[in-house]
Design a protein around this motif. Structure first.
Motif, PDB file in Angstrom:
ATOM      1  N   UNK A 171       0.679  14.119  -2.456  1.00 25.47           N
ATOM      2  CA  UNK A 171       1.796  14.497  -1.594  1.00 25.47           C
ATOM      3  C   UNK A 171       1.834  13.501  -0.442  1.00 25.47           C
ATOM      4  N   UNK A 172       2.982  12.866  -0.262  1.00 30.65           N
ATOM      5  CA  UNK A 172       3.130  11.788   0.718  1.00 30.65           C
ATOM      6  C   UNK A 172       4.152  12.189   1.785  1.00 30.65           C
ATOM      7  N   UNK A 173       3.762  12.051   3.083  1.00 29.71           N
ATOM      8  CA  UNK A 173       4.658  12.395   4.181  1.00 29.71           C
ATOM      9  C   UNK A 173       4.588  11.317   5.261  1.00 29.71           C
ATOM     10  N   UNK A 174       5.736  11.034   5.890  1.00 30.75           N
ATOM     11  CA  UNK A 174       5.794  10.124   7.033  1.00 30.75           C
ATOM     12  C   UNK A 174       6.039  10.932   8.304  1.00 30.75           C
ATOM     13  N   UNK A 175       5.325  10.572   9.369  1.00 27.32           N
ATOM     14  CA  UNK A 175       5.387  11.315  10.624  1.00 27.32           C
ATOM     15  C   UNK A 175       5.715  10.362  11.778  1.00 27.32           C
ATOM     16  N   UNK A 176       6.658  10.763  12.627  1.00 30.21           N
ATOM     17  CA  UNK A 176       7.033   9.964  13.793  1.00 30.21           C
ATOM     18  C   UNK A 176       5.937  10.075  14.850  1.00 30.21           C
ATOM     19  N   UNK A 209       2.755   7.112  -6.632  1.00 27.17           N
ATOM     20  CA  UNK A 209       1.879   8.212  -7.049  1.00 27.17           C
ATOM     21  C   UNK A 209       2.496   9.555  -6.671  1.00 27.17           C
ATOM     22  N   UNK A 210       3.176   9.572  -5.524  1.00 29.63           N
ATOM     23  CA  UNK A 210       3.852  10.789  -5.077  1.00 29.63           C
ATOM     24  C   UNK A 210       4.979  11.174  -6.050  1.00 29.63           C
ATOM     25  N   UNK A 211       5.729  10.184  -6.500  1.00 30.22           N
ATOM     26  CA  UNK A 211       6.861  10.433  -7.397  1.00 30.22           C
ATOM     27  C   UNK A 211       6.419  11.041  -8.726  1.00 30.22           C
ATOM     28  N   UNK A 228       0.832  -1.203   0.000  1.00 28.85           N
ATOM     29  CA  UNK A 228       0.000   0.000   0.000  1.00 28.85           C
ATOM     30  C   UNK A 228       0.870   1.257   0.000  1.00 28.85           C
ATOM     31  N   UNK A 229       1.899   1.278   0.856  1.00 33.18           N
ATOM     32  CA  UNK A 229       2.776   2.439   0.939  1.00 33.18           C
ATOM     33  C   UNK A 229       3.533   2.636  -0.374  1.00 33.18           C
TER      34      UNK A 229
END
Length: 215
Positions: free
Chosen positions: A192-197, A185-187, A178-179
């Motif tokens: 817009x794809x972001x990872x958050x801690x 799609x982001x590339x 999924x990721x």
């Protein structure tokens, strides 16, 4: 503003979803809430869902997709929405694309599984109101009793340790595909794809989200 929150159970999606919904005035749509409502109302589909969740399994795509489609077609979603817990699989992601609801942001919350286990297994719930406590992080004034009614708190079936472990194993299987789908799609500039801690403080995560969405 159409946003998807991704992350294993217990990564803080619900808490941050409430913040985003209130801050940017978009409805928060939680598949977990919708599924629990069906179970609570004891509908025909709710009984099926209850048995699936009790076994620690994921609810089938068809059930979840139908509930989501009906919800995002309502008037309050015209100017945007926030999806919490959907899509969870490639099939669900493709389904969302096929019904022509363009997504603007994907926010993925990252939390180690041992931390998730502690977070979820400590939850206690007042069934009638939906108030949620935690034996370590947000304990009730009187042990195992609701602060307002004094009634006994319960543990959701899907918050029990064995159920959590099963859910996390299921999540591992579907997470990477999924990721990767959304990263691709982001590339190519579709989202817009972001990872958050997700182990950071709530206030710090709020600031991170605002920085992302205010660009």
């Amino acid at each position: 503003m159409r946003i998807i929150l991704i992350g294993a159970p217990g990564t803080g999606k619900g808490t941050q979803g409430i913040f985003i919904s209130e801050r940017y005035n978009v409805p928060k749509i939680s598949t977990g809430d919708m599924l629990r409502e069906e179970v609570y109302l004891k509908t025909k589909i709710g009984l099926i869902i209850k048995n699936i969740i009790a076994q620690g399994q994921l609810v089938p795509n068809k059930i979840v997709c139908n509930l989501i489609k009906k919800r995002i077609q309502k008037k309050d979603c015209i100017n945007g929405f926030l999806l919490d817990g959907f899509p969870r699989t490639i099939k669900q992601a493709i389904y969302l694309s096929n019904i022509n609801f363009k997504i603007d942001y994907i926010l993925e919350f990252i939390v180690p599984f041992h931390t998730i286990l502690e977070r979820i297994s400590g939850r206690r719930v007042h069934t009638d109101s939906g108030r949620i406590y935690h034996i370590k992080f947000k304990p009730p004034k009187i042990q195992n009793k609701d602060d307002i009614t004094g009634e006994l708190l319960t543990i959701r079936e899907d918050d029990k340790i064995e159920s959590i472990k099963t859910r996390l194993e299921e999540y591992k299987k579907i997470h990477d595909p999924l990721i990767n789908y959304y990263i691709n799609l982001h590339k190519i500039g579709h989202i817009k794809f972001f990872q958050i801690d997700g182990t950071n403080s709530v206030s710090l995560i709020h600031k991170k989200i605002e920085k992302i969405l205010n660009k």
